[in-house]
Design a protein around this motif. Sequence first.
Motif, PDB file in Angstrom:
ATOM      1  N   LYS A 105       2.778   2.663  -6.861  1.00 34.67           N
ATOM      2  CA  LYS A 105       3.538   3.060  -8.039  1.00 34.67           C
ATOM      3  C   LYS A 105       3.236   2.164  -9.234  1.00 34.67           C
ATOM      4  N   ASN A 106       3.041   0.878  -8.980  1.00 42.37           N
ATOM      5  CA  ASN A 106       2.911  -0.081 -10.079  1.00 42.37           C
ATOM      6  C   ASN A 106       1.533  -0.684 -10.199  1.00 42.37           C
ATOM      7  N   HIS A 107       0.562  -0.132  -9.468  1.00 36.57           N
ATOM      8  CA  HIS A 107      -0.779  -0.730  -9.451  1.00 36.57           C
ATOM      9  C   HIS A 107      -1.414  -0.721 -10.834  1.00 36.57           C
ATOM     10  N   VAL A 108      -1.880  -1.896 -11.246  1.00 40.16           N
ATOM     11  CA  VAL A 108      -2.612  -2.039 -12.500  1.00 40.16           C
ATOM     12  C   VAL A 108      -3.884  -2.812 -12.199  1.00 40.16           C
ATOM     13  N   GLY A 109      -5.020  -2.245 -12.545  1.00 38.71           N
ATOM     14  CA  GLY A 109      -6.279  -2.923 -12.262  1.00 38.71           C
ATOM     15  C   GLY A 109      -7.437  -1.954 -12.296  1.00 38.71           C
ATOM     16  N   ASN A 110      -8.603  -2.480 -11.964  1.00 41.24           N
ATOM     17  CA  ASN A 110      -9.815  -1.664 -12.028  1.00 41.24           C
ATOM     18  C   ASN A 110     -10.136  -0.953 -10.726  1.00 41.24           C
ATOM     19  N   ASP A 111      -9.458  -1.342  -9.644  1.00 43.08           N
ATOM     20  CA  ASP A 111      -9.782  -0.789  -8.329  1.00 43.08           C
ATOM     21  C   ASP A 111      -8.942   0.456  -8.050  1.00 43.08           C
ATOM     22  N   ASP A 112      -9.316   1.581  -8.654  1.00 41.60           N
ATOM     23  CA  ASP A 112      -8.596   2.832  -8.413  1.00 41.60           C
ATOM     24  C   ASP A 112      -8.822   3.321  -6.988  1.00 41.60           C
ATOM     25  N   SER A 113      -9.956   2.940  -6.390  1.00 41.08           N
ATOM     26  CA  SER A 113     -10.268   3.360  -5.028  1.00 41.08           C
ATOM     27  C   SER A 113      -9.204   2.882  -4.050  1.00 41.08           C
ATOM     28  N   LEU A 114      -8.751   1.640  -4.219  1.00 40.65           N
ATOM     29  CA  LEU A 114      -7.732   1.098  -3.327  1.00 40.65           C
ATOM     30  C   LEU A 114      -6.420   1.847  -3.494  1.00 40.65           C
ATOM     31  N   LYS A 115      -6.061   2.153  -4.729  1.00 39.83           N
ATOM     32  CA  LYS A 115      -4.823   2.899  -4.978  1.00 39.83           C
ATOM     33  C   LYS A 115      -4.887   4.271  -4.323  1.00 39.83           C
ATOM     34  N   ILE A 116      -6.039   4.923  -4.427  1.00 36.79           N
ATOM     35  CA  ILE A 116      -6.212   6.245  -3.819  1.00 36.79           C
ATOM     36  C   ILE A 116      -6.076   6.154  -2.306  1.00 36.79           C
ATOM     37  N   GLN A 117      -6.685   5.126  -1.706  1.00 35.62           N
ATOM     38  CA  GLN A 117      -6.596   4.953  -0.254  1.00 35.62           C
ATOM     39  C   GLN A 117      -5.147   4.748   0.186  1.00 35.62           C
ATOM     40  N   ILE A 118      -4.397   3.972  -0.585  1.00 39.46           N
ATOM     41  CA  ILE A 118      -2.991   3.723  -0.258  1.00 39.46           C
ATOM     42  C   ILE A 118      -2.186   5.014  -0.342  1.00 39.46           C
ATOM     43  N   GLN A 119      -2.391   5.776  -1.408  1.00 39.22           N
ATOM     44  CA  GLN A 119      -1.661   7.032  -1.578  1.00 39.22           C
ATOM     45  C   GLN A 119      -1.970   8.007  -0.451  1.00 39.22           C
ATOM     46  N   GLN A 120      -3.230   8.089  -0.066  1.00 36.90           N
ATOM     47  CA  GLN A 120      -3.617   9.000   1.014  1.00 36.90           C
ATOM     48  C   GLN A 120      -3.041   8.548   2.343  1.00 36.90           C
ATOM     49  N   ALA A 121      -3.019   7.233   2.565  1.00 37.94           N
ATOM     50  CA  ALA A 121      -2.467   6.702   3.819  1.00 37.94           C
ATOM     51  C   ALA A 121      -0.978   6.982   3.917  1.00 37.94           C
ATOM     52  N   LEU A 122      -0.267   6.845   2.805  1.00 37.49           N
ATOM     53  CA  LEU A 122       1.172   7.095   2.806  1.00 37.49           C
ATOM     54  C   LEU A 122       1.481   8.573   3.049  1.00 37.49           C
ATOM     55  N   ARG A 123       0.607   9.464   2.545  1.00 34.93           N
ATOM     56  CA  ARG A 123       0.800  10.895   2.791  1.00 34.93           C
ATOM     57  C   ARG A 123       0.493  11.254   4.234  1.00 34.93           C
ATOM     58  N   GLN A 124      -0.576  10.643   4.760  1.00 36.14           N
ATOM     59  CA  GLN A 124      -0.988  10.974   6.128  1.00 36.14           C
ATOM     60  C   GLN A 124      -1.761   9.800   6.723  1.00 36.14           C
ATOM     61  N   PRO A 125      -1.173   9.079   7.667  1.00 36.46           N
ATOM     62  CA  PRO A 125      -1.878   7.951   8.303  1.00 36.46           C
ATOM     63  C   PRO A 125      -3.179   8.398   8.953  1.00 36.46           C
ATOM     64  N   LEU A 126      -4.097   7.483   9.075  1.00 34.66           N
ATOM     65  CA  LEU A 126      -5.422   7.774   9.613  1.00 34.66           C
ATOM     66  C   LEU A 126      -5.356   8.460  10.970  1.00 34.66           C
ATOM     67  N   ARG A 127      -4.431   8.045  11.791  1.00 33.55           N
ATOM     68  CA  ARG A 127      -4.322   8.588  13.152  1.00 33.55           C
ATOM     69  C   ARG A 127      -4.039  10.091  13.157  1.00 33.55           C
ATOM     70  N   LYS A 128      -3.444  10.600  12.102  1.00 36.21           N
ATOM     71  CA  LYS A 128      -3.029  12.000  12.061  1.00 36.21           C
ATOM     72  C   LYS A 128      -3.994  12.895  11.287  1.00 36.21           C
ATOM     73  N   ARG A 129      -5.116  12.347  10.810  1.00 36.90           N
ATOM     74  CA  ARG A 129      -6.046  13.135  10.004  1.00 36.90           C
ATOM     75  C   ARG A 129      -7.078  13.838  10.873  1.00 36.90           C
ATOM     76  N   LEU A 130      -7.557  14.991  10.383  1.00 39.48           N
ATOM     77  CA  LEU A 130      -8.627  15.712  11.054  1.00 39.48           C
ATOM     78  C   LEU A 130      -9.957  15.021  10.752  1.00 39.48           C
ATOM     79  N   PRO A 131     -10.791  14.799  11.767  1.00 34.51           N
ATOM     80  CA  PRO A 131     -12.045  14.033  11.577  1.00 34.51           C
ATOM     81  C   PRO A 131     -12.943  14.565  10.465  1.00 34.51           C
ATOM     82  N   MET A 132     -13.149  15.883  10.382  1.00 35.00           N
ATOM     83  CA  MET A 132     -14.051  16.431   9.371  1.00 35.00           C
ATOM     84  C   MET A 132     -13.494  16.253   7.966  1.00 35.00           C
TER      85      MET A 132
END
Length: 269
Positions: A196-223
Amino acid sequence: MNSMAPVSYSSSTTDHNECKQGVIRSTVNFHRSIWGDQFLTYDERKDQAWEEEQAKELREKVRKELVITTLTKPMQHVKLMELIDAVQRLGVAYHFEEEIEESLNHIFVTYGDQWINDNLQITSLWFRLLRQHGFNVSSGIFKKYMDNNGKFLESLRNDVQGMLSLYEAAYLRVEGEEVLDAAIEFTTSELENIAKNHVGNDDSLKIQIQQALRQPLRKRLPMLEALRYIPIYEHESSHNEDLLKLAKLDFNLVQSLHRKELSQISKYV
């Protein structure tokens, strides 16, 4: 003999005058080529054959890096685990099931249930990889990151990658593992604040966090995870170029196979 006038595709004036004069242009229906589309099909087969050959060569290169016979130092094992994690998330692990199993078994035999690295990110990766492959590792390994009151240390808030790795590892919990219950509660709260409050140049990390919060790695489809993770992995400075190329080729080949299967099915529908 008059020569044939060139065909114009843009003169609206000529078309208008001809219509006024009642000129009717004849249309030409060309017969389908007796060769059909075999040349196009040949080109596609040729391209696919080249991709399959390239993928085969890349698989052998990656396979050699997954072999553990010469690895003896902890840092070498860390690099190996990071490679295994990337192989799995890029969707090509099915090519290396035996090598991955042997490598993780070697790591488990070497360290048992007491991983020696104090880095939270690496410890969490070690736990997640071994547990998801059925090795009996204890969640007690994370107690060293907790205070006497059973709360995770405040200093971990500064280790974003570590918290993300712990968050993913904690989803391999079983009933009654209070340490991992606490880990999910702690990391979820902290990662939500960071996203929510991320400020910086690493948008990739923010995206990874948002995706993890929506769906943890264990629950994702491999493809789907492979499609999502390829561009992230590509921008990591330490990425394995052979593995990245293999992941892209393999994804294309699998998609091509699926299209052919659907095409065959549609003939009978």
